[in-house]
Design an enzyme around this catalytic site. Structure first.
Site, mmCIF file in Angstrom:
data_model
loop_
_atom_site.group_PDB
_atom_site.id
_atom_site.type_symbol
_atom_site.label_atom_id
_atom_site.label_comp_id
_atom_site.label_asym_id
_atom_site.label_seq_id
_atom_site.Cartn_x
_atom_site.Cartn_y
_atom_site.Cartn_z
ATOM 1 C CD GLN A 1 -53.623 6.034 -2.086
ATOM 2 O OE1 GLN A 1 -54.465 6.770 -1.585
ATOM 3 N NE2 GLN A 1 -53.520 4.746 -1.770
ATOM 4 C CG HIS B 1 -49.250 7.178 5.375
ATOM 5 N ND1 HIS B 1 -49.414 6.342 4.318
ATOM 6 C CD2 HIS B 1 -50.502 7.534 5.742
ATOM 7 C CE1 HIS B 1 -50.703 6.190 4.052
ATOM 8 N NE2 HIS B 1 -51.391 6.916 4.900
HETATM 9 C C1 LIG Z 1 -55.713 12.300 7.642
HETATM 10 C C2 LIG Z 1 -54.762 11.693 6.667
HETATM 11 C C3 LIG Z 1 -55.218 10.688 5.830
HETATM 12 C C4 LIG Z 1 -54.339 10.138 4.872
HETATM 13 N N1 LIG Z 1 -54.818 9.217 3.978
HETATM 14 C C5 LIG Z 1 -54.012 8.755 2.997
HETATM 15 C C6 LIG Z 1 -54.524 7.900 1.978
HETATM 16 O O1 LIG Z 1 -55.703 7.566 1.933
HETATM 17 N N2 LIG Z 1 -53.647 7.472 1.033
HETATM 18 C C7 LIG Z 1 -52.320 7.843 1.014
HETATM 19 O O2 LIG Z 1 -51.572 7.434 0.133
HETATM 20 N N3 LIG Z 1 -51.828 8.644 1.976
HETATM 21 C C8 LIG Z 1 -52.633 9.132 2.943
HETATM 22 N N4 LIG Z 1 -52.135 10.001 3.865
HETATM 23 C C9 LIG Z 1 -50.735 10.417 3.794
HETATM 24 C C10 LIG Z 1 -50.568 11.638 2.866
HETATM 25 O O3 LIG Z 1 -50.775 11.296 1.531
HETATM 26 C C11 LIG Z 1 -49.155 12.229 2.975
HETATM 27 O O4 LIG Z 1 -48.212 11.228 2.762
HETATM 28 C C12 LIG Z 1 -48.916 12.895 4.322
HETATM 29 O O5 LIG Z 1 -50.043 13.619 4.749
HETATM 30 C C13 LIG Z 1 -47.722 13.824 4.209
HETATM 31 O O6 LIG Z 1 -47.428 14.397 5.439
HETATM 32 P P1 LIG Z 1 -47.927 15.843 5.909
HETATM 33 O O7 LIG Z 1 -49.346 15.672 6.340
HETATM 34 O O8 LIG Z 1 -47.017 16.130 7.023
HETATM 35 O O9 LIG Z 1 -47.805 16.769 4.728
HETATM 36 C C14 LIG Z 1 -52.993 10.566 4.820
HETATM 37 C C15 LIG Z 1 -52.556 11.565 5.679
HETATM 38 C C16 LIG Z 1 -53.421 12.142 6.597
HETATM 39 C C17 LIG Z 1 -52.914 13.248 7.476
#
Ligand SMILES: Cc1cc2nc3c(=O)[nH]c(=O)nc-3n(C[C@H](O)[C@H](O)[C@H](O)COP(=O)(O)O)c2cc1C
Length: 380
Positions: A131, A279
């Site tokens: 990503q 996200h």
């Molecule tokens: C602590 C944390 C950090 C994240 N960092 C990124 C990231 O660096 N890049 C990204 O595309 N999504 C990031 N996300 C979003 C996740 O890829 C994803 O979309 C999200 O966690 C999905 O929801 P869920 O936690 O309810 O499964 C992050 C999510 C969390 C919880």
């Protein structure tokens, strides 16, 4: 590959993770943004989806195997990209990448996590997806893309839902917003979690492994904030996506889609897939849960682009709900991070095994033989 029966749900893992890691790290992982409305909505509204079983239908057995981009995976879910993973549990991206490889499910590495593209590729024999946070300079973009290509990364994920950082009150209080600040309270919290502290000492202070070649040495936290601000330019648009599409020979996926407009743009620009995602409720607290736009997007555009979904999924039944509502594939972020924060080296295998077991049970219950058939069971 069996799950540990002491933790038979993601909630159990979350509770254990809270006890194992310092408060600032747990809150960074667990929180949404603003008042957490979108975070709570994601799971709550997903769970309003109901499925109908057909008990008396002939049943030849259920298989979790699911094809995506010409690859057959062992389950219809994968590990979403998460930044700064080593802060929550030292070495966690490596633990998760290995577990994903062993279970034959996709693992997506974030640009801003604590393991490099090269290492993730080595651990997964070239299967890890990558990503990309959009770099402000074309030269940096080109260099990172070349590295991802050289690492044989099959799928590049670009992100449209971070035009600004999410407004996250806990992170602001804990000094984890930009620019980061370490305070005495964080240090005391770390002392209260000896296992986490020992592991952190063993593996070293986590760093942005993908960005090390571009970062001046020995930055203090304020300078690091400035570097990150100047290095990335979050807002995506046609001019930024076009050159990536031209350059990238593998599959290209847009993550963070929540509208028909963005789906149409993705199709127009020749992308191969979208992840309907908010996200995990960390960006727009006033936004919809992802299950809401998913059905319309999947129905209208599912034959033109692969429609995947994340945000709010915490169980096998949740995966089934998302698939029945039109997702071709699903991802989870926090569920896996709770698992690895709770159980360390065993957390990746445990969480994947648990979710597979739960999903298999749902399929048997529904009399659903293939993961492409979940929609036959949707109660409209
Ligand atoms: C602590 C944390 C950090 C994240 N960092 C990124 C990231 O660096 N890049 C990204 O595309 N999504 C990031 N996300 C979003 C996740 O890829 C994803 O979309 C999200 O966690 C999905 O929801 P869920 O936690 O309810 O499964 C992050 C999510 C969390 C919880």
């Amino acid at each position: 590959m069996a799950y540990d029966t002491r933790y038979p749900s993601i909630d159990d893992l979350r509770a254990r993770a809270q006890k194992k890691i310092p408060k600032f790290a747990f809150e960074y992982l667990d929180g949404g943004c603003n008042e957490d409305v979108n975070l709570i909505r994601n799971t709550a509204e997903l769970r309003e989806v109901q499925l109908k079983p057909n008990y008396l239908r002939t049943h030849k057995g259920s298989s979790l195997k699911t094809k995506l981009f010409g690859v057959e995976y062992d389950a219809p879910f994968g590990i979403a990209p998460v930044g700064l993973q080593g802060l929550m549990w030292p070495n966690s991206p490596e633990i998760l990448a290995k577990a994903a490889f062993e279970h034959n499910i996709p693992f997506i590495l974030s640009t801003v996590t604590t393991t490099s593209i090269e290492r993730a590729s080595e651990l997964t024999e070239g299967k890890a997806w990558f990503q990309l946070y959009h770099p402000a300079k074309d030269t940096l973009r080109d260099d990172i893309l070349k590295r991802a290509e050289a690492a044989e990364c099959p799928v590049l994920v670009i992100l449209c839902d971070v035009p600004t950082f999410g407004f996250r009150p806990r992170d602001i209080r804990n000094g984890l917003a930009m620019p980061p600040k370490m305070n005495i309270s964080n240090i005391l919290q770390a002392f209260g979690r000896p296992h986490w502290s020992m592991q952190t000492l063993k593996h070293g202070i986590p760093n942005f492994a993908n960005l090390l070649p571009y970062m001046p040495k020995n930055l203090d936290l304020k300078q690091l904030g400035k570097f990150m601000d100047e290095t990335f330019s979050g807002r995506l648009n046609e001019e930024k996506i076009k050159p990536i599409r031209d350059m990238w020979k593998g599959k290209l996926v847009l993550k963070g889609v929540a509208s028909e407009y963005d789906t149409e743009q993705a199709i127009k620009l020749g992308l191969d897939g979208i992840i309907v995602s908010n996200h995990g409720g960390r960006q727009l607290d006033a936004g919809e849960s992802t299950i809401k736009p998913l059905s319309t997007i999947a129905e209208k555009y599912g034959d033109q682009i692969e429609v995947m979904m994340d945000s709010g999924i915490r169980s096998g039944p949740d995966v089934a709900r998302a698939m029945a509502s039109g997702a071709k594939f699903t991802f989870m972020g926090r569920s896996f991070m709770y698992g690895v924060s709770a159980l360390g080296n065993k957390g990746g295998d445990h969480t994947i095994s648990l979710l597979k077991t739960e999903l298999q049970q749902v399929m048997e219950q529904l009399c659903c033989e293939n993961t492409t058939d979940f929609s036959d069971h949707l109660i409209k």
